[in-house]
Enzyme design. Structure first.
Site, PDB file in Angstrom:
ATOM      1  CB  THR A  30      47.562  41.877  22.863  1.00  0.00           C
ATOM      2  OG1 THR A  30      47.673  40.754  21.982  1.00  0.00           O
ATOM      3  CG2 THR A  30      46.144  42.424  22.776  1.00  0.00           C
ATOM      4  N   GLY A  31      47.674  45.143  22.676  1.00  0.00           N
ATOM      5  CA  GLY A  31      47.335  46.350  23.425  1.00  0.00           C
ATOM      6  C   GLY A  31      47.711  47.622  22.684  1.00  0.00           C
ATOM      7  CG  ASP A  81      52.586  41.810  25.448  1.00  0.00           C
ATOM      8  OD1 ASP A  81      51.862  42.780  25.169  1.00  0.00           O
ATOM      9  OD2 ASP A  81      52.143  40.677  25.693  1.00  0.00           O
ATOM     10  N   GLY A  82      53.185  44.932  26.071  1.00  0.00           N
ATOM     11  CA  GLY A  82      52.881  45.936  27.083  1.00  0.00           C
ATOM     12  C   GLY A  82      52.607  45.275  28.424  1.00  0.00           C
ATOM     13  CB  ALA A  83      53.045  45.331  31.603  1.00  0.00           C
ATOM     14  CD  GLU A 103      49.114  39.857  26.407  1.00  0.00           C
ATOM     15  OE1 GLU A 103      48.783  40.826  25.730  1.00  0.00           O
ATOM     16  OE2 GLU A 103      48.990  39.813  27.643  1.00  0.00           O
ATOM     17  CE  LYS A 121      49.503  50.942  31.279  1.00  0.00           C
ATOM     18  NZ  LYS A 121      49.869  50.331  30.039  1.00  0.00           N
TER      19      LYS A 121
HETATM   20  C1  A5P Z   1      46.601  42.551  26.891  1.00  0.00           C
HETATM   21  O1  A5P Z   1      45.885  41.463  27.337  1.00  0.00           O
HETATM   22  C2  A5P Z   1      47.467  43.112  27.958  1.00  0.00           C
HETATM   23  O2  A5P Z   1      48.286  42.213  28.612  1.00  0.00           O
HETATM   24  C3  A5P Z   1      48.246  44.320  27.505  1.00  0.00           C
HETATM   25  O3  A5P Z   1      49.540  44.001  27.150  1.00  0.00           O
HETATM   26  C4  A5P Z   1      48.257  45.267  28.628  1.00  0.00           C
HETATM   27  O4  A5P Z   1      46.896  45.412  29.059  1.00  0.00           O
HETATM   28  C5  A5P Z   1      48.831  46.621  28.256  1.00  0.00           C
HETATM   29  O5  A5P Z   1      47.997  47.233  27.347  1.00  0.00           O
HETATM   30  P1  A5P Z   1      48.212  48.736  26.890  1.00  0.00           P
HETATM   31  O6  A5P Z   1      49.489  48.779  26.130  1.00  0.00           O
HETATM   32  O7  A5P Z   1      47.003  49.032  26.053  1.00  0.00           O
HETATM   33  O8  A5P Z   1      48.239  49.572  28.130  1.00  0.00           O
END
Ligand code: A5P
Length: 217
Positions: A30-31, A81-83, A103, A121
């Site tokens: 998500t994100g 996934d992102g972080a 997640e 990040k």
């Molecule tokens: C969602 O709940 C988060 O874990 C996202 O993976 C994290 O905040 C990274 O989001 P962005 O890709 O928008 O920076």
């Protein structure tokens, strides 16, 4: 600066999309970085089945033509996934969007877990806030036990939990992770250990650095 960050998210997402193969079962995070991933995956027109970690991801993926199934069969080939933060050992803070419980479940079910981030990040050491999902029943007592917590002004998670942030300062993510895990009323927290992570794909300008964490194949 904003444009550079977006470019870095995009190149990291493109690199991750190229790791997905026909026939795979794919966990979608998500994100905003994952939003790029969805477009790259859709462009490739692979025959893949996906599970999504949030209603937003599910809706976007389906709009792009990706097949999203309910998360019933636990076996996934890959999750991406992102972080919010990545430390040099591969510890992550996730949950900026409040989706960290789903997640973590999806990442844990995948044979490989790739994290896609822009270079902002990367941090020398993780710091607060650490996202939390809390059971609403008795939440004030949970917050009292945790200490410094801010409850977010946002709707509950799709599973009914309250989204909050642990604002307690910490040195060792493992110590905080164990404390949060053992606190009654905490459904899940946003610290992800390196043992969950296959590799981090970091956008640096137009280039992608792959940092193998090596704890999963
Ligand atoms: C969602 O709940 C988060 O874990 C996202 O993976 C994290 O905040 C990274 O989001 P962005 O890709 O928008 O920076």
């Amino acid at each position: 600066m904003e444009a550079e960050t977006e470019r870095e998210k995009r190149v990291a997402a493109a690199a991750a999309a190229s790791l997905v193969e026909d026939g795979m079962r794919v966990g979608l995070g998500t994100g905003s970085t994952v939003a790029y991933l969805l477009s790259f995956l859709a462009e490739r027109q692979l025959r893949i089945d996906c599970v999504a970690t949030s209603p937003v991801t599910q809706d976007s993926a389906r709009r792009l033509g990706l097949t999203v199934l309910p998360f019933i069969d636990g076996h996934l080939d890959i999750a991406i996934d992102g972080a919010d933060q990545v430390d040099p050992r591969g510890w992550l803070v996730k949950g900026g969007g409040g989706a960290h419980t789903r997640e973590k479940l999806v990442a844990a079910a995948a044979r490989q877990f790739f994290v896609i981030v822009d270079s902002s990040k990367l941090v020398a050491s993780l710091h607060p806030p650490v996202p939390l999902e809390l059971l609403s029943f008795g939440v004030e007592t949970t917050i009292d036990r945790l200490g410094n917590v801010g409850v977010r002004d946002m709707p509950p998670s799709p599973d009914g939990g309250l989204i909050a942030d642990c604002l307690v300062e910490f040195d060792d993510p493992e110590v905080l992770s164990n404390r949060l895990k053992s606190t009654i009323g905490v459904i899940e927290h946003g610290l992800f250990p390196p043992s969950m992570v296959t590799a981090i794909l970091v956008g640096h300008g137009a280039e992608v650095e792959r940092i193998d964490i090596g704890n999963r194949p």
